[in-house]
Design a protein around this motif. Sequence first.
Motif, PDB file in Angstrom:
ATOM      1  N   SER A  81       0.846  -1.190   0.000  1.00  0.00           N
ATOM      2  CA  SER A  81       0.000   0.000   0.000  1.00  0.00           C
ATOM      3  C   SER A  81       0.884   1.244   0.000  1.00  0.00           C
ATOM      4  O   SER A  81       2.045   1.204   0.411  1.00  0.00           O
ATOM      5  N   LEU A 196      -5.819  -2.871   7.630  1.00  0.00           N
ATOM      6  CA  LEU A 196      -6.143  -3.658   6.444  1.00  0.00           C
ATOM      7  C   LEU A 196      -5.691  -2.955   5.167  1.00  0.00           C
ATOM      8  O   LEU A 196      -5.285  -3.610   4.196  1.00  0.00           O
ATOM      9  N   ALA A 197      -5.759  -1.630   5.149  1.00  0.00           N
ATOM     10  CA  ALA A 197      -5.309  -0.892   3.973  1.00  0.00           C
ATOM     11  C   ALA A 197      -3.804  -1.020   3.774  1.00  0.00           C
ATOM     12  O   ALA A 197      -3.306  -0.966   2.647  1.00  0.00           O
ATOM     13  N   LEU A 200      -2.485  -7.382   5.329  1.00  0.00           N
ATOM     14  CA  LEU A 200      -3.353  -8.309   6.056  1.00  0.00           C
ATOM     15  C   LEU A 200      -2.627  -9.103   7.134  1.00  0.00           C
ATOM     16  O   LEU A 200      -3.180 -10.068   7.663  1.00  0.00           O
ATOM     17  N   THR A 238     -12.830   1.048   5.729  1.00  0.00           N
ATOM     18  CA  THR A 238     -12.334   0.063   4.761  1.00  0.00           C
ATOM     19  C   THR A 238     -12.654   0.499   3.340  1.00  0.00           C
ATOM     20  O   THR A 238     -11.823   0.351   2.434  1.00  0.00           O
ATOM     21  N   TYR A 242      -9.861   1.291   0.536  1.00  0.00           N
ATOM     22  CA  TYR A 242      -9.846   0.635  -0.770  1.00  0.00           C
ATOM     23  C   TYR A 242      -9.825   1.666  -1.898  1.00  0.00           C
ATOM     24  O   TYR A 242      -9.022   1.564  -2.840  1.00  0.00           O
ATOM     25  N   ALA A 246      -5.932   1.120  -2.688  1.00  0.00           N
ATOM     26  CA  ALA A 246      -5.800  -0.176  -3.365  1.00  0.00           C
ATOM     27  C   ALA A 246      -5.171   0.016  -4.741  1.00  0.00           C
ATOM     28  O   ALA A 246      -5.643   0.818  -5.549  1.00  0.00           O
ATOM     29  N   ASN A 250      -4.595  -4.797  -6.867  1.00  0.00           N
ATOM     30  CA  ASN A 250      -5.477  -5.148  -5.762  1.00  0.00           C
ATOM     31  C   ASN A 250      -6.939  -4.828  -6.037  1.00  0.00           C
ATOM     32  O   ASN A 250      -7.796  -5.062  -5.178  1.00  0.00           O
ATOM     33  N   LEU A 258      -6.027  -5.792   0.685  1.00  0.00           N
ATOM     34  CA  LEU A 258      -7.357  -5.202   0.682  1.00  0.00           C
ATOM     35  C   LEU A 258      -7.832  -5.101  -0.763  1.00  0.00           C
ATOM     36  O   LEU A 258      -7.366  -4.281  -1.536  1.00  0.00           O
ATOM     37  N   TRP A 262     -11.928  -8.532   0.630  1.00  0.00           N
ATOM     38  CA  TRP A 262     -11.987  -8.070   2.018  1.00  0.00           C
ATOM     39  C   TRP A 262     -12.823  -6.811   2.154  1.00  0.00           C
ATOM     40  O   TRP A 262     -13.372  -6.552   3.241  1.00  0.00           O
ATOM     41  N   LEU A 263     -12.962  -6.044   1.084  1.00  0.00           N
ATOM     42  CA  LEU A 263     -13.879  -4.909   1.129  1.00  0.00           C
ATOM     43  C   LEU A 263     -15.299  -5.390   1.371  1.00  0.00           C
ATOM     44  O   LEU A 263     -16.024  -4.845   2.219  1.00  0.00           O
TER      45      LEU A 263
END
Length: 593
Positions: A81, A196-197, A200, A238, A242, A246, A250, A258, A262-263
């Motif tokens: 990220s 999460l961004a 994981l 989240t 994303y 993302a 991704n 993410l 997972w979103l």
Amino acid sequence: MADGIEGWAGRHWRWLTALAFILVAAWLLYQRWALIQGFAPVDTDDHMRIMQVRAWLAGQGWFDLRQYRMDPPYGANIHWSRIPDLPIAGLILLLKPFFGGAMAEKAALSLAPFLPMAVTMTAIAILARRLLSPPAFALGIAILFCAASVRGMWMPLRVDHHGWQLAFLSLVMLGLADDRRARGGLTVGIATALSLAVGLEMLLYLALAGAAIGLMWVRDGGEARRLAAYGASLATGTALGYLLFASHANRLPVCDALSPVWLSAMSAAGALSVLLGLFVRGGALQRLGLAALGGAALAAGFALAWPDCLGRLEGVPPELQRLWLDNVKEARPVYTHNLQTIVMMTTLPLMGLIGYAMMLWRTRRDGRRLTRWAALAALALVAAALLLWQTRAAAAAQLLAVPGAAALAWILVPLLRRRASVAVRLAGVALLFALITGVGPQWIASRFAEKPGPMRRAVGAANTRCPSIAALRPIARQPRGYVLTFVDLGPRLITMTHHDAVAGPYHRNAEAILDVQRAFRGSAANARATVARRGIDYVLICPNLSESTIYKNQAPKGFYAQLAAGEVPGWLQPVPLPKDNPYKMWRVVKPGS
């Protein structure tokens, strides 16, 4: 007198925490000064982070995280990220007008790790105040500083994303222990979304934290505000993570970052939490039934929608698992390491679990405090158990153990202070602290450590010399080319020279990593075919580097073993290097040349 000092410290905890941060940062700079001067990050991920920032500042797209200096012309698919890139790039841009590009980069990479350190130290200080007593903040910070695996993530030049993951995990802990329910839920939800961004790695702990909030609500309907705030901030955060961070890669339904996978999961979990928190008003049994039903629906929906993500998130082919991932040191269980490593990684988590057990017993009649301690204890227990699977869980296990270890010290120190002799009290407190933090057991274990034999000394020397600027300088002087070298050398090579590399240790690039593995393990003819297919210009090895020992042990007649022994095929022409250089380099003799 002691009460007066403790009261003063409790009142001025912010300034004292800031002072502790400055002292720790200064100490870490001192510890790493030689590496800073030699621009020698110790981990491959740090080099790749540097290259990611360089590429972005040079104009590469915000959502394009491919590393085009690796596996050209396609580029290596990096699943990270931009979030950790932001402070590094900001510091470089801020300092560049004053110090120039090279010095600004070195300074930025040295200072950036202190930002997540500041977040973590502050969170632990507040957590110790809330759970134990206002003066206990100092105990939490002291134990945190002694957590070797955590401290290692804050070292200057340690710019991969793990420091930020720990910082966000500390905020999750803080939110779980917050008496202000809505604020606590928001803290956990936002920290979870940010984590999460970034990646994981903490997914299991984050999921357990969400489950803990749900169970708090099941036990006490008054926790509805925490649950609803958590759900709203999780889903919103989240989604923003994303949309803003993302990468192009991704945006596909991948399992290891993410992505839409997972979103959708976090959006559904957040929506469920909001619905339960706002609209369910029944008793505990009804709340439990609805929470269980909602959790089962989430799990079933995930399994039906994303069945490929039910196993290991890396999703690597079996051959790559066998040849590469199974040989990664941090992916091995803790009991496969030497005694000193085992003691270093496990002592603090074990002390933390003892402290948690004692606090669970002491707060058994105080439901509110009991649930806070139980939530943190559950995360710490899972993290400690994961050490039996992979040692990469050590940093999280130590961080999660800090509140428990601080509680253990907070309970036992007053017992020692009752002793009449000042010397006995001081010695007892020092020994207790050394035991709880693991510093004492580590020192004892070091006394029994086996002296390294000739081979281990040779490997240690190669691991130090091969990545050095002095060793790579003659490599950098060669005309730019595409280099077949070790997987773990790839990131350092592209960071310190103008050459391109085949692969680095990034699991999405299975074919590139397998090409390196097969080339060095197989025959010279097989290596020649790989070199021809990829258009390789150079072959580069550093004998006795850790990765090379795997090739030599597992493929004693392979291409690497032949090169190390001086058996060089005719299609390779030696590149002259200084006599004291640890590398061996050859230019590929191509048809017609």
